[in-house]
Design an enzyme around this catalytic site. Sequence first.
Site, mmCIF file in Angstrom:
data_model
loop_
_atom_site.group_PDB
_atom_site.id
_atom_site.type_symbol
_atom_site.label_atom_id
_atom_site.label_comp_id
_atom_site.label_asym_id
_atom_site.label_seq_id
_atom_site.Cartn_x
_atom_site.Cartn_y
_atom_site.Cartn_z
ATOM 1 N N ARG A 166 -6.153 11.576 11.196
ATOM 2 C CA ARG A 166 -5.797 10.240 11.683
ATOM 3 C C ARG A 166 -4.522 10.256 12.524
ATOM 4 O O ARG A 166 -3.518 9.666 12.162
ATOM 5 C CB ARG A 166 -5.648 9.247 10.530
ATOM 6 C CG ARG A 166 -6.907 9.018 9.748
ATOM 7 C CD ARG A 166 -6.762 7.862 8.765
ATOM 8 N NE ARG A 166 -7.994 7.620 8.025
ATOM 9 C CZ ARG A 166 -8.162 6.646 7.147
ATOM 10 N NH1 ARG A 166 -7.163 5.821 6.895
ATOM 11 N NH2 ARG A 166 -9.328 6.495 6.528
ATOM 12 N N ASP A 198 0.546 5.794 1.715
ATOM 13 C CA ASP A 198 -0.673 5.447 2.445
ATOM 14 C C ASP A 198 -0.540 5.961 3.871
ATOM 15 O O ASP A 198 -0.489 7.163 4.079
ATOM 16 C CB ASP A 198 -0.891 3.933 2.386
ATOM 17 C CG ASP A 198 -2.294 3.539 2.822
ATOM 18 O OD1 ASP A 198 -3.219 4.354 2.684
ATOM 19 O OD2 ASP A 198 -2.471 2.411 3.303
ATOM 20 N N ASP A 245 0.607 1.999 10.430
ATOM 21 C CA ASP A 245 -0.675 1.322 10.547
ATOM 22 C C ASP A 245 -0.531 0.130 11.484
ATOM 23 O O ASP A 245 0.448 -0.620 11.405
ATOM 24 C CB ASP A 245 -1.165 0.839 9.178
ATOM 25 C CG ASP A 245 -1.767 1.971 8.346
ATOM 26 O OD1 ASP A 245 -1.750 3.127 8.806
ATOM 27 O OD2 ASP A 245 -2.237 1.687 7.232
ATOM 28 N N ASP A 292 0.800 -1.228 0.000
ATOM 29 C CA ASP A 292 0.000 0.000 0.000
ATOM 30 C C ASP A 292 0.831 1.275 0.000
ATOM 31 O O ASP A 292 0.329 2.342 -0.339
ATOM 32 C CB ASP A 292 -0.915 0.016 1.229
ATOM 33 C CG ASP A 292 -1.963 -1.087 1.184
ATOM 34 O OD1 ASP A 292 -2.323 -1.505 0.066
ATOM 35 O OD2 ASP A 292 -2.409 -1.526 2.251
#
Length: 438
Positions: A315, A259, A263, A235
């Site tokens: 985020r 991305d 994560d 990604d």
Amino acid sequence: MAMKANLSFYFFFFSFAIIIPTLQANIGHFDEVWKKRADEAMKANLEAYHPNPLEVTDHLNHHVHKTLEGTNSTRRDLHKYNGPCLATNPIDRCWRCRADWAKNRKKLADCVLGFGRNTIGGKMGRYYVVTDPSDSDLVNPKPGTLRYGVIQPEPLWIIFARSMVIRLSEELIVTSDKTIDGRGANVHITGGAGITIQFVKNVIIHGLHIHDINAGSGGLIRDSLDHFGYRTASDGDGISIFGSSNVWIDHNSMSNCRDGMVDVIMGSTAVTISNNHMTSHNEVMLFGASDSYSNDTIMQVTVAFNHFGRGLVQRMPRCRWGFVHVVNNDYTHWLMYAIGGSQHPTIISQGNRFIAPPNEAAKEVTKRDYAPESVWKQWTWRSQGDLMMNGAFFVESGDETPTLPYTKKDMISAKPGTFVTRLTRFAGALNCKVGKPC
């Protein structure tokens, strides 16, 4: 009764372990080796899960209080600091002002706090020195390269012979019990793919510059000494933590990834993300793979002492399902919101500084997705001791103290947000010199 509840809990998560979607894992087709790794990782993740997360938050807050006893300094010097070493938070205090840090690099592994506190990385192994910045052979990587080091089966503490720029041809797949330690060199991971921590445990990433990361196209990639297989396109995450446990991401400088920057997904847990400096990015951190993947209920992440700086949009993090402790971070920039989520995550925000942008429509720190207020008002999102500036505000919800399966004892407040400029003063990759404190 408690035994029965615990057995039901374990059965529930093991029942999902066998159906982790391979396409999301970037595994091109069914692979028995990766299936075995997924099963082993789920067992390790369940062992790393802490049944009483408030005990972990209390432990971290206690160390913050000890570090700041006797001082009320709240001043941040925005110019380059050239004075004596200052250990401004409890993680740094453990190692950073030792002039002999290079002779005892593995001391770092004793310093992690929060949910990743049991992470030791490659402490029990030998040193491996990266001498070659190339990444030209993905199936048979050359000795001396970073890729050759991270696929070895034994614990390794990976360091760098000199400053270098590494362009990863495809995602760097890290095996268990590894530390990648960039101290003493100026190491940039840039212009290619990022770092993947998948179905493994016990990994430390420290002191790297990770920026301008692109999506990989996939192909045949060696992921251990005795296995390689076909991977689909990656990604473009800076660091992807996938189905893994006991991971510590500390003192990295990160920007502009395709991305996410970091994560934490697919049942990962026991993760600490600390002392990083993040800039110039849209979707910074995603915790939880999807609203439908309930395995992320075991996710427990500490986000501490980071500086969320210029050019960030949203985020920081965005959370689903799990328990996230966001403590003593400096949020100096965002364009949309700082902390968001869906699917009833528990978010405890303590002692952060939130400086809202000029946009009147973006003053709210928090953002709930895909749920009406009648639903999200039951989610436990608490703000304790946060410093709100320039009109910032945090919309709380849920009980003041999380209910079962968490303990009911009171949470010890972290140092208030007025201390954040001190605690995060040296976030990002440090300019460490051998023979001198960092």
